[in-house]
Design an enzyme around this catalytic site. Structure first.
Site, PDB file in Angstrom:
ATOM      1  CE1 TYR A 288      33.204  32.424  45.048  1.00 39.74           C
ATOM      2  CE2 TYR A 288      34.802  34.155  44.599  1.00 39.74           C
ATOM      3  CZ  TYR A 288      34.477  32.817  44.666  1.00 39.74           C
ATOM      4  OH  TYR A 288      35.420  31.868  44.343  1.00 39.74           O
TER       5      TYR A 288
ATOM      6  CE  LYS B  50      33.043  31.418  41.454  1.00 43.95           C
ATOM      7  NZ  LYS B  50      34.399  31.937  41.141  1.00 43.95           N
TER       8      LYS B  50
END
Length: 304
Positions: free
Chosen positions: A146, A174
């Site tokens: 992330y 992400k």
């Protein structure tokens, strides 16, 4: 007239294309609402989500306990069975704690892990790489990195991403870095599946080979966002663009109007009669004027 066939090379999406960063429902007292979580998860999968990301920022991970995180995974797995993937947010500022959460998520039934960069301490790139490798080495589950430097204070630099891509269990990102050049480079030079973590980037990132999205807005509008990907895959880029533009007022109200996405998602879910409940402190609920604006934007974004 037949639409042109899409020719953009695309890395396979290991968790599906359309993922919702699901809120964590609480009851009126602020306790974990597992029945509400089951109902919401089932609805999201029925409305087109391939998978759910639990205990991310939208899921209020900073204010839920380790025990609540595991209970949430078990409840959602029970509700959706094999109909959708579960990616568990396990990232913390502490490598040992992150690894412990990873083990607990695996035992609870998660299909993958979302691991954010350690925040506040701002480790340099070599330490950041070592952190992610230790997590990936310590679990059998695939890992989604992330990258959200606006919150963590540290970017996962493209060259670091490319080195991490060589790890068998680091499979996805992400992406909230707002760097299309850097993301495009990693997509082109690695097998990492890039998921747009910012809704206004879903179509641009998908067009350069991204895998799909991890979306807060999908809590309330899963079908329109899924339809955007479907239209692009069908070669109907005009419809994909129209759906992107139609969703912009809702995206702006939910994600760029001064309130955290957790607050706006819960406010709108409550307005729609869906499981949500209050936010936990230090967050505060949206005021009535904001809720009216959210409802108006929802009507445009979902029904046109």
């Amino acid at each position: 007239m037949t639409s042109p066939t899409r020719t953009t090379p695309r890395t396979p999406a290991p968790f599906g294309r359309a993922l919702c960063a699901m809120i964590t429902p609480f009851d009126a007292t602020g306790a974990l609402d597992l029945d509400g979580a089951r109902k919401l998860a089932t609805r999201l999968v029925d409305e087109g989500c391939d998978g759910l990301v639990l205990s991310g920022t939208t899921g209020e991970s900073p204010t839920t306990s380790d025990e609540e995180k595991s209970a949430l995974i078990r409840a959602v797995r029970e509700a959706i069975g094999d109909d959708g993937t579960i990616v568990a947010g396990v990232g913390t500022a502490d490598t040992r704690h992150t690894l412990r959460l990873a083990h607990e998520a695996e035992q609870a039934g998660a299909d993958g892990l979302l691991v954010v960069s350690p925040y506040y301490s701002r480790p340099p790139q070599d330490a950041l790489e070592a952190h992610f490798r230790e997590i990936a080495d310590g679990t059998d589950l695939p890992v989604m990195l992330y990258d959200i430097p606006g919150r963590t204070g540290t970017r996962i630099e493209p060259d670091t991403m490319l080195r991490l891509a060589a790890h068998d269990r680091i499979v996805a990102v992400k992406d909230c870095a707002y760097d299309l050049l850097g993301s495009s480079k990693v997509i082109a030079e690695s097998g990492l599946a890039y998921y747009a973590g910012c809704e206004e980037w879903i179509l641009p990132l998908y067009a350069v080979g991204g895998a799909g999205f991890v979306s807060t807005v999908a809590n309330v509008a899963p079908r329109p966002l899924r339809s955007l990907l479907d239209a692009y895959d069908d070669g109907d880029t005009a419809r994909a663009t129209a759906l992107h533009q139609q969703a912009l007022p809702l995206i702006e109200r939910m994600m760029a109007d001064g309130l955290p996405g957790t607050v706006t998602a819960k406010a709108l879910l409550t307005e729609l009669g869906l499981p949500a409940g209050p936010v936990r402190a230090p967050l505060l609920p949206a005021d009535p004027e904001r809720v009216r604006g959210l409802r108006a934007a929802y009507e445009v974004g979902v029904s046109g």
